[in-house]
Design a protein around this motif. Structure first.
Motif, PDB file in Angstrom:
ATOM      1  N   LEU A 153       5.401   7.185  -9.520  1.00  0.00           N
ATOM      2  CA  LEU A 153       5.669   7.500  -8.339  1.00  0.00           C
ATOM      3  C   LEU A 153       5.269   9.177  -8.105  1.00  0.00           C
ATOM      4  CD1 LEU A 153       6.986   6.913  -5.409  1.00  0.00           C
ATOM      5  CD2 LEU A 153       9.459   7.595  -6.515  1.00  0.00           C
ATOM      6  N   PHE A 154       5.467   9.675  -9.255  1.00  0.00           N
ATOM      7  CA  PHE A 154       5.336  11.050  -9.419  1.00  0.00           C
ATOM      8  C   PHE A 154       3.903  11.601  -8.923  1.00  0.00           C
ATOM      9  CE2 PHE A 154       3.880  14.806 -11.893  1.00  0.00           C
ATOM     10  CZ  PHE A 154       4.467  15.662 -11.138  1.00  0.00           C
ATOM     11  N   THR A 155       2.902  10.840  -9.708  1.00  0.00           N
ATOM     12  CA  THR A 155       1.661  11.138  -9.524  1.00  0.00           C
ATOM     13  C   THR A 155       1.141  10.831  -7.984  1.00  0.00           C
ATOM     14  OG1 THR A 155       1.287   8.815 -10.438  1.00  0.00           O
ATOM     15  CG2 THR A 155       0.671  10.951 -11.889  1.00  0.00           C
ATOM     16  N   GLU A 156       1.771   9.705  -7.562  1.00  0.00           N
ATOM     17  CA  GLU A 156       1.290   9.380  -6.085  1.00  0.00           C
ATOM     18  C   GLU A 156       1.719  10.430  -5.231  1.00  0.00           C
ATOM     19  OE1 GLU A 156      -0.727   6.928  -5.586  1.00  0.00           O
ATOM     20  OE2 GLU A 156      -0.435   5.308  -6.930  1.00  0.00           O
ATOM     21  N   VAL A 157       3.083  10.698  -5.254  1.00  0.00           N
ATOM     22  CA  VAL A 157       3.557  11.701  -4.486  1.00  0.00           C
ATOM     23  C   VAL A 157       3.147  12.907  -4.394  1.00  0.00           C
ATOM     24  CG1 VAL A 157       5.870  13.170  -3.683  1.00  0.00           C
ATOM     25  CG2 VAL A 157       6.025  10.554  -4.487  1.00  0.00           C
ATOM     26  N   LYS A 158       2.509  13.500  -5.604  1.00  0.00           N
ATOM     27  CA  LYS A 158       1.698  14.823  -5.771  1.00  0.00           C
ATOM     28  C   LYS A 158       0.608  14.397  -4.935  1.00  0.00           C
ATOM     29  CE  LYS A 158       1.527  18.072  -9.594  1.00  0.00           C
ATOM     30  NZ  LYS A 158       1.472  18.088 -11.034  1.00  0.00           N
ATOM     31  N   GLY A 159      -0.217  13.541  -5.229  1.00  0.00           N
ATOM     32  CA  GLY A 159      -1.712  13.117  -4.795  1.00  0.00           C
ATOM     33  C   GLY A 159      -1.470  13.062  -3.230  1.00  0.00           C
ATOM     34  N   ALA A 160      -0.351  12.658  -2.422  1.00  0.00           N
ATOM     35  CA  ALA A 160      -0.122  12.705  -1.239  1.00  0.00           C
ATOM     36  C   ALA A 160      -0.103  14.009  -0.567  1.00  0.00           C
ATOM     37  CB  ALA A 160       1.008  11.734  -0.951  1.00  0.00           C
ATOM     38  N   LEU A 161       0.757  14.798  -1.415  1.00  0.00           N
ATOM     39  CA  LEU A 161       0.875  16.334  -0.874  1.00  0.00           C
ATOM     40  C   LEU A 161      -0.553  17.120  -1.100  1.00  0.00           C
ATOM     41  CD1 LEU A 161       4.444  17.036  -2.618  1.00  0.00           C
ATOM     42  CD2 LEU A 161       3.992  17.204  -0.188  1.00  0.00           C
ATOM     43  N   TYR A 162      -1.180  16.727  -1.874  1.00  0.00           N
ATOM     44  CA  TYR A 162      -2.386  17.603  -2.277  1.00  0.00           C
ATOM     45  C   TYR A 162      -3.432  17.265  -0.890  1.00  0.00           C
ATOM     46  CZ  TYR A 162      -6.678  18.989  -4.394  1.00  0.00           C
ATOM     47  OH  TYR A 162      -7.799  19.761  -4.599  1.00  0.00           O
ATOM     48  N   ASP A 163      -3.488  16.186  -0.605  1.00  0.00           N
ATOM     49  CA  ASP A 163      -4.107  15.680   0.785  1.00  0.00           C
ATOM     50  C   ASP A 163      -3.564  16.349   2.046  1.00  0.00           C
ATOM     51  OD1 ASP A 163      -5.928  14.036  -0.597  1.00  0.00           O
ATOM     52  OD2 ASP A 163      -4.972  12.229  -0.176  1.00  0.00           O
ATOM     53  N   SER A 164      -2.311  16.599   1.899  1.00  0.00           N
ATOM     54  CA  SER A 164      -1.841  17.379   3.134  1.00  0.00           C
ATOM     55  C   SER A 164      -1.914  18.816   3.224  1.00  0.00           C
ATOM     56  CB  SER A 164      -0.374  16.985   3.008  1.00  0.00           C
ATOM     57  OG  SER A 164       0.467  18.002   2.343  1.00  0.00           O
ATOM     58  N   GLY A 165      -2.652  19.261   1.984  1.00  0.00           N
ATOM     59  CA  GLY A 165      -3.115  20.759   2.033  1.00  0.00           C
ATOM     60  C   GLY A 165      -1.811  21.569   1.873  1.00  0.00           C
ATOM     61  N   PRO A 219       0.917  -1.066  -0.032  1.00  0.00           N
ATOM     62  CA  PRO A 219       0.046   0.069   0.090  1.00  0.00           C
ATOM     63  C   PRO A 219       0.765   1.155  -0.007  1.00  0.00           C
ATOM     64  CG  PRO A 219       0.100  -0.908   2.210  1.00  0.00           C
ATOM     65  CD  PRO A 219       0.655  -2.034   1.445  1.00  0.00           C
ATOM     66  N   PHE A 220       0.365   2.135  -0.516  1.00  0.00           N
ATOM     67  CA  PHE A 220       1.417   3.466  -0.781  1.00  0.00           C
ATOM     68  C   PHE A 220       1.151   4.309   0.444  1.00  0.00           C
ATOM     69  CE2 PHE A 220       2.611   7.734  -2.360  1.00  0.00           C
ATOM     70  CZ  PHE A 220       3.557   7.319  -2.980  1.00  0.00           C
ATOM     71  N   PRO A 221       2.271   4.668   1.113  1.00  0.00           N
ATOM     72  CA  PRO A 221       2.506   5.435   2.118  1.00  0.00           C
ATOM     73  C   PRO A 221       2.339   6.839   2.090  1.00  0.00           C
ATOM     74  CG  PRO A 221       4.676   4.845   1.594  1.00  0.00           C
ATOM     75  CD  PRO A 221       3.780   4.382   0.415  1.00  0.00           C
ATOM     76  N   TRP A 222       1.102   7.359   1.737  1.00  0.00           N
ATOM     77  CA  TRP A 222       0.682   8.618   1.647  1.00  0.00           C
ATOM     78  C   TRP A 222       1.010   9.558   2.718  1.00  0.00           C
ATOM     79  CZ3 TRP A 222      -3.216   5.258   0.212  1.00  0.00           C
ATOM     80  CH2 TRP A 222      -3.569   5.104  -1.010  1.00  0.00           C
ATOM     81  N   ALA A 262       3.597  12.543   3.032  1.00  0.00           N
ATOM     82  CA  ALA A 262       3.200  13.973   3.006  1.00  0.00           C
ATOM     83  C   ALA A 262       3.764  14.616   4.414  1.00  0.00           C
ATOM     84  CB  ALA A 262       1.503  14.157   3.198  1.00  0.00           C
ATOM     85  N   GLU A 263       3.858  13.786   5.349  1.00  0.00           N
ATOM     86  CA  GLU A 263       4.651  14.271   6.780  1.00  0.00           C
ATOM     87  C   GLU A 263       6.002  14.748   6.251  1.00  0.00           C
ATOM     88  OE1 GLU A 263       2.200  11.720   9.841  1.00  0.00           O
ATOM     89  OE2 GLU A 263       4.280  11.732   9.865  1.00  0.00           O
ATOM     90  N   ILE A 264       6.821  14.059   5.656  1.00  0.00           N
ATOM     91  CA  ILE A 264       8.186  14.263   5.381  1.00  0.00           C
ATOM     92  C   ILE A 264       8.391  15.650   4.471  1.00  0.00           C
ATOM     93  CG2 ILE A 264      10.361  13.426   4.181  1.00  0.00           C
ATOM     94  CD1 ILE A 264       9.281  10.679   5.665  1.00  0.00           C
ATOM     95  N   LEU A 265       7.467  15.623   3.396  1.00  0.00           N
ATOM     96  CA  LEU A 265       7.491  16.585   2.568  1.00  0.00           C
ATOM     97  C   LEU A 265       6.969  17.923   2.733  1.00  0.00           C
ATOM     98  CD1 LEU A 265       7.353  14.330  -0.653  1.00  0.00           C
ATOM     99  CD2 LEU A 265       9.366  15.117   0.478  1.00  0.00           C
ATOM    100  N   THR A 266       5.932  17.930   3.535  1.00  0.00           N
ATOM    101  CA  THR A 266       4.957  19.184   4.046  1.00  0.00           C
ATOM    102  C   THR A 266       6.298  20.271   4.224  1.00  0.00           C
ATOM    103  OG1 THR A 266       3.238  18.156   4.507  1.00  0.00           O
ATOM    104  CG2 THR A 266       3.440  20.273   5.429  1.00  0.00           C
TER     105      THR A 266
END
Ligand SMILES: Cc1ncc(C[n+]2csc(CCOP(=O)(O)OP(=O)(O)O)c2C)c(N)n1
Ligand code: SF4
Ligand SMILES: [Mg+2]
Lengths: 388, 313
Positions: free
Chosen positions: A331-343, A300-303, A307-311
């Protein structure tokens, strides 16, 4: 007492398999994973394992036999790459839906055409939505350790899902490096015996696998798989902690390297991580606050962790060893999605590198960081090491 | 290994009533007859097709023995995997029962898309029986032609039209192909005589190593027959010799049924809607003649292999 030796990623996987001593291995040769079934066949020939080795006539039959043996109650392992993985594609989602805890050594190789035997992640990335757990290893030690841990993760009653243990073809699979092995007894005790749920071979309590479920039940069955995948994280953490206590080797879901005070972070997977870490050290010596984030678990992808590390960072480079032609790299689209959710909005560049085994150098990693440092951001996909 | 039918009349079969196959379908008859005389526990796998979809509609299930369906082309590989697990677990003392392994596949799942997996399993020598319930077309998807479809039959991807008389190619001889794998037991039969099906399948399952049984079964929708004539049409398949009944035991061919008299192939074709166009006018007369010729060639071949002669009345 740990035993140290020099070996390759493939042989490390095979050695793990010898110590795991699975009930059934069904496999078919394809470069660069062929070493694994070849080495394992030697173990069988020398009577070092009790495994029933099924030398099938294709990868499609390999995974079909693995699935059938796994739901029968056996502990099952296999290996493959590229076209072999693609040929198995039809059966992957069925194995996940039947909750068959197969452990699969996937040696990453590019998918043709052009036909090419070298590493990229196009084979495993094409299988990312098949319901399997995906672990990407940086080196042979991690391959060895992951094969052993994966038996426990896959067979855990809250999970019961198959696992891909991915390593980079040739780069990891064929390069020799020092490895620390566990003793046979330690592996045996760590993995224990399989205690299958609803095995097909329990003739006194017959079960049916593979019913037709149409509009009335299909959706609910898929939801159960989704829930099982959600449980992976907790189970992974417990088992990797236990493994750490045994070996002193820690495998977090994502590995953060000098990210805490970093302004710019490169996100990467597998063997290219070393070059990125080296670039981090070099640029830090020059006064730049840079870091590296390695994603080990892709499914499972660790969003949340990402997000915590990149915010709060000033810029991110996501480096993919696979393209998704016509869309963003996986990987890019998943990482971008994770950041979007972090606001938070962090400028993020996408870099595709290393397709078809193209070497990835220190200067490629430096180039990505330099772009970030110079404020050179754009939504277009960029390429490292490509002749334009 | 003669079985007494009387003793079997009160026995439970691994497949129950209440499945959703069409009335008159030959597939459930083949399964129920075939497994009737098997006394050891069996584990079943089945390729995608009519038999599989109609017997396991979730949450119902017509099988009271362990059952696996995985996909269309891999019943041979699935049965290999189950048997491999059994051998491994038995060796470790985790299983102590004697279990038999049976795979079912339609003609599409066996002659065509699943041939490779079956061939591999046979070559590797797993202990299993593969039963092809051969209705001569892809029925689950709507009567498309397969390589088992006979010349002249009208199938939905080889329809009889103004210019083409249905399927033009000759059917593949899968039983012979399986015999060429030099496995211990291969047989071909149909539903003309329950005793024959029961005995052949029992023999196949009890023979250690790979075995293969090809059972010609009517599909009422494709063959376009009255459901009540299931046995009669199978008898005609045997009597016209379009479907010779034989077995190959350790390489020795043995004829199981010799029709008493010559029955022209038309007798088998005429009751079936799929061949009806062949008898409208004279346009396709040569197709019937070609079929008769194929029958004679194949029959001569089987007789020779079986070291038999045939003098019809
Ligand atoms: C890989 C794949 N291709 C095609 C199909 C579609 N399909 C399902 S069953 C079937 C035909 C089955 O024919 P046969 O094996 O003769 O069995 P029958 O339905 O006649 O009993 C086809 C084409 C499939 N399920 N999987
Ligand atoms: S369509 Fe034919 S093969 Fe399928 S269940 Fe009906 S009679 Fe049987
Ligand atoms: Mg059919």
């Amino acid at each position: 007492m740990a035993r140290r030796d020099i070996t390759s990623g493939n042989w490390a996987a095979a050695e793990a398999m010898r110590q795991i001593n699975p009930d059934v291995v069904a496999a078919y040769p394809i470069t660069p994973s062929t070493d694994i079934p070849m080495k394992f066949s030697e173990f069988v020939a020398d009577g070092l394992v009790d495994t029933n080795l099924v030398t099938v006539e294709s990868e499609h039959s390999a995974i079909s036999a693995c699935l059938a043996a796994s739901i029968s109650g056996a502990r099952v392992m296999t290996a493959s790459s590229a076209n072999g993985v693609a040929l198995m594609h039809e059966i992957f989602p069925i194995a996940a839906a039947y909750r068959a805890p197969i452990v699969f050594a996937l040696v990453n190789r590019s998918i043709g055409a052009p036909i090419n035997i070298h590493c990229d992640h196009s084979d495993s990335m094409a299988e990312r939505d098949m319901g399997w757990i995906h672990l990407y290893c940086e080196d042979a030690q991690e391959v060895y350790d992951s094969m052993i841990m994966s038996v426990r993760i896959a067979e855990h009653k809250d999970v019961l899902l198959p696992v891909f243990v991915c390593q980079d073809g040739f780069i990891t699979s064929h390069c020799f490096e020092p490895i620390e092995f566990l003793e046979d007894e330690e592996v045996k005790n760590f993995i224990g015996e399989r205690d299958p749920m609803f095995p097909l071979l329990d003739v006194d309590n017959p079960v049916a696998y593979g019913s037709l479920a149409l509009t009335d039940y299909y959706f609910e069955i898929k939801r159960q798989q989704i829930e099982a995948m959600k449980n992976v994280r907790k189970v992974y953490e417990e088992i990797s902690e236990e493994f750490y206590k045994l070996t002193g080797r820690k495998y977090p879901i994502v590995e953060a390297y000098k990210t805490e005070d970093a302004e710019y972070v490169a996100v990467i997977m597998s063997s290219a991580t070393g070059a990125v870490k080296e670039a981090v050290d070099k640029l830090r010596a020059e006064g730049h606050k840079v870091g590296c984030l390695r994603v080990r678990m892709f499914r499972p992808f660790p969003w949340k962790d990402i997000a915590e590390i990149l915010t709060g960072k000033k810029g991110i480079a996501v480096l993919d060893r696979a393209a998704s032609i016509g869309a963003g790299a996986p990987l890019f689209t998943e990482v971008k999605g994770a950041l979007y959710d972090s606001g938070t909005i962090v400028p993020t560049n996408s870099y595709v590198y290393g397709l078809g085994g193209r070497d990835f150098f220190l200067h490629d990693a430096e180039k990505a960081f330099t772009d970030l440092i110079n404020g050179d951001f754009s939504p277009e996909e960029r390429y490292l090491g490509l002749r334009e | 290994m003669a079985v007494r039918l009387k003793d079997l009349t009160t026995k439970d079969t691994p497949m129950t009533r209440g499945h959703r196959m069409c009335p008159g379908c030959g597939a459930p008859t083949a399964v129920r007859q075939g497994l009737l005389a098997v006394d050891k526990p069996v584990v079943i796998t089945c390729a995608t097709g009519c038999l599989e979809v109609s017997t396991t509609i979730y949450p119902y299930n017509a099988w009271n023995v362990p059952f696996l369906h995985c996909a269309f082309e891999n019943a041979g590989a699935n049965i290999s995997g189950i048997e491999a697990a059994y051998v491994a677990l038995k060796k470790k003392g985790k299983i102590n029962k004697d279990i038999k392994f049976v795979a079912f596949g339609g003609d599409g799942g066996t002659y065509d898309i699943g041939l490779q997996a079956l061939s591999g399993a046979a070559e590797r020598g797993h202990d299993f029986t593969y039963i092809c319930y051969n209705n001569q077309a892809y029925m689950n998807t709507g009567a498309q032609r397969s390589s088992a479809t006979p010349t002249g039959a009208s199938a939905t991807t080889a329809p009889a039209g103004k210019k083409i008389p249905g399927k033009v190619q000759r059917a593949k001889d899968l039983t012979d192909i399986m015999a060429a794998h030099h496995i211990p037991y291969v047989a071909q039969t149909t539903l003309h005589n329950p005793q024959d099906v029961i005995e052949k399948v029992k023999k196949a399952i009890e023979t250690p190593g790979p075995s293969f049984v090809n059972i010609l079964v009517p599909c009422v929708l494709f063959w376009r027959i009255d459901p009540a004539i299931q046995r009669d049409i199978c008898k005609l398949a045997a009597d016209t010799r379009i479907w010779p009944i034989y077995e190959v035991i350790d390489g020795q061919w043995k004829l199981s049924y010799k029709p008493k008299s010559f029955v022209p192939v038309e007798e088998f074709l005429k009751p079936q809607g799929r061949f009806r166009h062949l008898f409208k006018g004279d346009a396709w007369k040569h197709v019937v003649e070609q079929l008769q010729q194929e029958v004679e060639e194949k029959w001569a071949y089987v007789l020779e292999r079986c070291k038999e002669t045939w003098e019809p009345k």
